[in-house]
Write an enzyme that holds these catalytic residues in place. Structure first.
Site, PDB file in Angstrom:
ATOM      1  N   HIS A 141     -23.419 -28.411 -24.577  1.00 49.34           N
ATOM      2  CA  HIS A 141     -23.666 -26.976 -24.726  1.00 49.34           C
ATOM      3  C   HIS A 141     -23.804 -26.619 -26.203  1.00 49.34           C
ATOM      4  CE1 HIS A 141     -23.324 -25.088 -20.739  1.00 49.34           C
ATOM      5  NE2 HIS A 141     -22.822 -26.277 -20.449  1.00 49.34           N
ATOM      6  N   GLU A 181     -30.012 -16.546 -22.191  1.00 47.15           N
ATOM      7  CA  GLU A 181     -28.640 -16.094 -21.963  1.00 47.15           C
ATOM      8  C   GLU A 181     -28.021 -15.523 -23.231  1.00 47.15           C
ATOM      9  OE1 GLU A 181     -28.136 -19.397 -18.434  1.00 47.15           O
ATOM     10  OE2 GLU A 181     -27.263 -19.800 -20.402  1.00 47.15           O
ATOM     11  N   PHE A 188     -17.284 -23.884 -27.733  1.00 48.82           N
ATOM     12  CA  PHE A 188     -16.823 -22.801 -26.868  1.00 48.82           C
ATOM     13  C   PHE A 188     -17.927 -22.486 -25.868  1.00 48.82           C
ATOM     14  CE2 PHE A 188     -16.673 -18.072 -26.329  1.00 48.82           C
ATOM     15  CZ  PHE A 188     -15.493 -18.009 -25.611  1.00 48.82           C
ATOM     16  N   LEU A 190     -22.189 -16.161 -20.396  1.00 50.22           N
ATOM     17  CA  LEU A 190     -22.502 -14.891 -21.055  1.00 50.22           C
ATOM     18  C   LEU A 190     -23.025 -13.832 -20.098  1.00 50.22           C
ATOM     19  CD1 LEU A 190     -24.155 -16.324 -24.271  1.00 50.22           C
ATOM     20  CD2 LEU A 190     -21.946 -15.151 -24.112  1.00 50.22           C
TER      21      LEU A 190
END
Length: 170
Positions: free
Chosen positions: A67, A87, A119, A123
């Site tokens: 990610h 996003e 993190f 969203l």
């Protein structure tokens, strides 16, 4: 697309379409393809989730490391996947002021140092203003708890992306 279309896809088409529902992890889609036929969205996502849950700790951490940093260095350079770009843009992270971006960047760096992965936050299910607060809160979590929380966010993102591809409400 409907589930019959999904079930009729050959391997290559399936991986092309579903290869990024788990960020930058087409191998998961490749494994899930062999679980056809699927009865619907819930069945399809169950197989994606089971693959993640079946990974050893190093594999689960690897999924998280795929990610991007939220509002991170990839954002202005256009190196995000199309899904992440949409996003993050919809969440308003591209519109952070300089001071907000600096603070968020500092917190994400602390998070990565503490946990070893970026993190992750779904969203589309969050208030953009809540992301920095959630990041600060999760920085205080024990590592095992945060791993579970972050993987839960990956699964939420997967659910939203699958629902979008199948034209269903999340």
């Amino acid at each position: 697309m409907d589930i019959e279309k999904v079930n009729s896809m050959d391997f290559g088409e399936f991986v092309d379409v579903f290869g990024n529902v788990i960020e930058r992890c087409p191998l998961i889609a490749a494994a899930v393809w062999s679980k056809r036929p699927f009865s619907g969205l819930g069945d399809l996502e169950k197989h994606f989730f089971a693959f993640i849950d079946g990974l050893p700790l190093s594999g689960q951490e690897g999924v998280l490391r795929c990610h991007p940093e939220l509002a991170g260095r990839q954002l202005p350079w256009g190196r995000l996947t199309a899904e992440s770009q949409r996003e993050q843009s919809a969440a308003g992270l591209q519109n952070l002021g300089a001071a907000e971006r600096l603070r968020f960047t500092e917190l994400t760096a602390q998070y990565r140092t503490r946990f070893g992965f970026p993190f992750v936050l779904a969203l589309r299910l969050s208030d953009p203003a809540a992301a920095p607060r959630e990041l600060a809160r999760r920085l205080r979590c024990p590592p095992a708890q945060e791993l579970r929380t972050a993987l839960g966010e990956v699964k939420k993102i997967c659910h939203l992306r699958l629902a979008n591809l199948l034209g269903e409400q999340p």
